[in-house]
Design a protein around this motif. Structure first.
Motif, mmCIF file in Angstrom:
data_model
loop_
_atom_site.group_PDB
_atom_site.id
_atom_site.type_symbol
_atom_site.label_atom_id
_atom_site.label_comp_id
_atom_site.label_asym_id
_atom_site.label_seq_id
_atom_site.Cartn_x
_atom_site.Cartn_y
_atom_site.Cartn_z
ATOM 1 N N LYS A 1 0.853 -1.187 0.000
ATOM 2 C CA LYS A 1 0.000 0.000 0.000
ATOM 3 C C LYS A 1 0.892 1.241 0.000
ATOM 4 C CE LYS A 1 -0.619 0.420 5.043
ATOM 5 N NZ LYS A 1 -1.618 0.529 6.122
ATOM 6 N N GLY A 2 0.272 2.350 -0.276
ATOM 7 C CA GLY A 2 1.033 3.594 -0.324
ATOM 8 C C GLY A 2 1.527 3.872 -1.731
ATOM 9 N N ASP A 3 2.717 4.388 -1.830
ATOM 10 C CA ASP A 3 3.300 4.773 -3.107
ATOM 11 C C ASP A 3 3.791 3.519 -3.830
ATOM 12 O OD1 ASP A 3 4.483 6.065 -5.207
ATOM 13 O OD2 ASP A 3 6.274 6.644 -4.093
ATOM 14 N N LEU A 4 2.999 3.027 -4.781
ATOM 15 C CA LEU A 4 3.357 1.804 -5.500
ATOM 16 C C LEU A 4 4.021 2.181 -6.820
ATOM 17 C CD1 LEU A 4 0.118 -0.310 -4.884
ATOM 18 C CD2 LEU A 4 2.243 -0.265 -3.571
ATOM 19 N N PRO A 5 5.287 1.837 -6.976
ATOM 20 C CA PRO A 5 6.026 2.272 -8.162
ATOM 21 C C PRO A 5 5.653 1.451 -9.395
ATOM 22 C CG PRO A 5 7.416 0.860 -6.820
ATOM 23 C CD PRO A 5 6.128 1.041 -6.057
ATOM 24 N N THR A 6 5.442 2.121 -10.513
ATOM 25 C CA THR A 6 5.153 1.447 -11.780
ATOM 26 C C THR A 6 5.895 2.163 -12.904
ATOM 27 O OG1 THR A 6 3.187 2.782 -12.234
ATOM 28 C CG2 THR A 6 2.855 0.719 -11.014
ATOM 29 N N ARG A 7 5.950 1.485 -14.042
ATOM 30 C CA ARG A 7 6.528 2.067 -15.250
ATOM 31 C C ARG A 7 5.727 1.532 -16.432
ATOM 32 N NH1 ARG A 7 12.006 3.839 -16.598
ATOM 33 N NH2 ARG A 7 12.308 3.792 -18.861
ATOM 34 N N GLU A 8 5.406 2.403 -17.365
ATOM 35 C CA GLU A 8 4.658 1.945 -18.531
ATOM 36 C C GLU A 8 5.585 1.199 -19.486
ATOM 37 O OE1 GLU A 8 2.299 3.841 -22.292
ATOM 38 O OE2 GLU A 8 1.764 4.621 -20.300
ATOM 39 N N VAL A 9 5.208 -0.028 -19.794
ATOM 40 C CA VAL A 9 5.957 -0.868 -20.721
ATOM 41 C C VAL A 9 4.944 -1.552 -21.627
ATOM 42 C CG1 VAL A 9 7.582 -2.777 -20.985
ATOM 43 C CG2 VAL A 9 7.743 -1.280 -18.976
ATOM 44 N N GLU A 10 5.121 -1.466 -22.917
ATOM 45 C CA GLU A 10 4.209 -2.062 -23.894
ATOM 46 C C GLU A 10 2.756 -1.632 -23.655
ATOM 47 O OE1 GLU A 10 5.132 -6.343 -23.624
ATOM 48 O OE2 GLU A 10 5.999 -6.146 -25.623
ATOM 49 N N GLY A 11 2.576 -0.382 -23.254
ATOM 50 C CA GLY A 11 1.242 0.169 -23.139
ATOM 51 C C GLY A 11 0.503 -0.125 -21.854
ATOM 52 N N SER A 12 1.158 -0.756 -20.891
ATOM 53 C CA SER A 12 0.506 -1.004 -19.597
ATOM 54 C C SER A 12 1.543 -0.901 -18.486
ATOM 55 C CB SER A 12 -0.177 -2.375 -19.572
ATOM 56 O OG SER A 12 0.760 -3.409 -19.793
ATOM 57 N N ALA A 13 1.055 -0.896 -17.259
ATOM 58 C CA ALA A 13 1.931 -0.633 -16.118
ATOM 59 C C ALA A 13 2.678 -1.889 -15.682
ATOM 60 C CB ALA A 13 1.119 -0.089 -14.956
ATOM 61 N N LEU A 14 3.964 -1.751 -15.461
ATOM 62 C CA LEU A 14 4.795 -2.790 -14.853
ATOM 63 C C LEU A 14 5.027 -2.408 -13.401
ATOM 64 C CD1 LEU A 14 6.889 -5.165 -14.785
ATOM 65 C CD2 LEU A 14 8.603 -3.488 -15.556
ATOM 66 N N ASN A 15 4.646 -3.268 -12.481
ATOM 67 C CA ASN A 15 4.947 -3.029 -11.074
ATOM 68 C C ASN A 15 6.447 -3.184 -10.845
ATOM 69 O OD1 ASN A 15 2.234 -2.647 -10.335
ATOM 70 N ND2 ASN A 15 1.920 -4.853 -10.133
#
Length: 509
Positions: free
Chosen positions: A400-414
């Motif tokens: 919970k809280g600040d969950l880091p993600t990055r957009e890869v191939e059009g969707s979020a990678l945790n």
């Protein structure tokens, strides 16, 4: 600057048991996995026992290796077991048409494999031949391995020097029947699995867990067809006992099949794409498990992920059919992502086997053919750091809280992956920071039991391409992690960029 995420873990609410068998291994007659990896022959200058390389055995014993799958893979459906028993000088040669088109002398066969398992302390997972074999051939192999009286196959085994039967708890009914194992359709193979499974019998006290050749990646129709062979939709009865598990194969690579990507030279974007492809294992396990639940709501049939790992282009100058590749910190993080998923689905994933153990694909160990040097890969260290999860009870991790993600191939990678387990008065928490650029801090909100002591280990490197070689064998190796401290909620853990951390907890009774 490091950012913070909270991970809530209820230490007093354990879930299903994480089978040690999800940390299984795979040894196919492929490249230098068997010949030159496990097997050097009795005349080798490399220390061996009966031809089995002892430094490889010693390294794997440190992983508490639970099981070993053999002889394939695609090779299994070309392998005829009678060619690999009896005096070695009398064994016929064969062509390994799948892997390098080389001629093998069958010097490593059933007795050698069973001796290897004995030295490793591992349970054997033998894969039978459906593609080019017969029901009788498979049935007689099981009898040869496991029967203790004076039956024809037990007598033959004794003639070959093994008086007592072996324990063989796992047996595969073919491999990749949709491809190299026969190019069958699902219904045809399902019928064969029922037929062959009928003749894979329990002899004496040996109880065989039979594993059907399951789906490739997202072929959910294949899984449903196999489940229909055991049960019916909505049935409350126990599924038929033709087989007790079905496999799933999924490999991680970034390029097309013809050009999968380089093992050590890759961009930041390719790194994140690798993590996205690795994380897809959750979608696949969830999807196949959902279908299995419809036909087996009590979850008595196991999902066996008996081929998984990274598959890159072979190292330059090596035989393309030998699938020899280096192994970087990126590969290690692919493994941690997979294990977190296997832990999360512990009530359905009964076994997994990384491909492969020595010198092939995402190997634990690389051996140098010229110097004889042995190198432990970054992936090896993930397996060693996770031995505390073996047969432990899963503890759900709520982020919970600040969950880091990055957009890869059009969707979020945790970018944060985690899992935890408990056994007795201990617990183990696994944390992966998949962010290649920035560190992260995780607060472990530990509830339900008091923590009396803690320690942490870190697997990381300054570069995501870092890997181990005979010249630099510890470029990526676990170290004591000092970035951990008490917090009002429990513990606070620093995760450097692209790193893996395990936290060991001693719990008050």
């Amino acid at each position: 600057m490091s950012t913070t995420t909270t991970a809530v873990i209820n230490l007093d609410v354990p879930g299903p048991t994480i089978s040690r068998h999800v940390y299984g291994h795979f040894a196919e007659h492929l490249g230098r996995c068997i010949y030159g990896g496990f097997w050097v022959g009795e005349d080798s200058d490399i220390p061996n026992e009966g031809g089995i390389r002892l430094d490889v055995v010693e390294a794997l014993r440190a992983l508490s290796i639970p099981n070993l799958r053999w002889p394939g893979g695609c090779f299994a459906d070309d392998y005829h077991w009678r060619d690999g028993v009896g005096p070695r000088e009398d064994r016929p040669r064969m062509v390994n048409s799948h892997w390098g088109d080389v001629v093998e002398d069958n010097s490593f066969g059933t007795h050698e494999f069973m001796k290897l398992c004995e030295l490793l302390g591992a349970e054997p997972y033998v894969n039978g031949n459906v593609g080019s074999g017969t029901v009788r051939e498979m049935s007689e192999w099981v009898e040869y391995l496991t029967r203790g009286d004076d039956s024809p196959m037990a007598s033959l085994r004794r003639e070959h020097g093994q008086d007592e039967p072996w324990k063989v708890p796992f047996f595969g009914i073919g491999n990749e029947a949709w491809g190299c194992g026969g190019n069958m359709d699902a219904q045809h193979y399902a019928s064969l699995a029922r037929q062959y499974g009928t003749y894979v019998r329990n002899h004496g006290e040996n109880q065989v867990y039979k594993i059907a050749a399951g789906a490739n990646v997202d072929d959910y129709t294949w899984t449903e067809t196999l489940m229909k062979a055991l049960s019916c939709l909505g049935c409350s009865r126990t599924p038929n006992n033709f087989f007790q598990g079905l496999s799933l194969h999924y490999y991680t690579h970034t390029g097309p099949w013809e050009d999968k990507g380089d093992a050590t030279s890759f961009t930041r974007e390719e790194y994140y794409l690798t993590m996205k492809r690795a994380a897809r294992i959750e979608e696949l396990v969830r999807g196949h498990a959902a279908i299995m639940d419809c036909y087996d709501p009590e979850r008595t049939v196991g999902l066996i992920v008996d081929e998984w790992g990274t598959w890159w282009n072979v190292e330059e100058g090596t035989n393309p059919g030998f699938l020899y590749q280096q192994n970087t910190l990126r590969d290690a993080l692919v493994a941690t992502v997979h294990f977190d998923v296997f832990h999360a689905f512990a009530d359905r994933v009964a076994m997994a086997n990384i491909a492969q153990t020595v010198n092939v694909l995402q190997a634990m160990i690389l051996t140098d053919p010229d110097s004889g040097a042995l190198v432990l890969t970054p992936t090896y260290h993930v397996f060693e750091m996770n031995t505390g999860h073996h047969d432990a009870q899963q503890l759900p991790v709520h982020l919970k809280g600040d969950l880091p993600t990055r957009e890869v191939e059009g969707s979020a990678l945790n970018l944060l992956s985690a899992s935890a387990s408990t056994k007795g008065d201990t617990a183990l928490v696994s944390l992966s920071n998949l962010d290649a650029e920035g560190p992260r801090t995780v607060v472990l909100d530990l509830r339900g039991r008091a923590v009396s002591a803690f320690s942490a280990r870190l697997l990381g490197a300054s570069d995501i391409q870092a890997h181990n070689t005979p010249e630099v064998p510890d470029a990526v190796a676990p170290v004591l992690h000092t970035g951990i401290r008490t917090h009002a909620l429990g513990l606070e853990v620093d995760l450097p960029a692209h790193s893996y951390v395990t936290v060991s907890l001693e719990l008050a009774p």
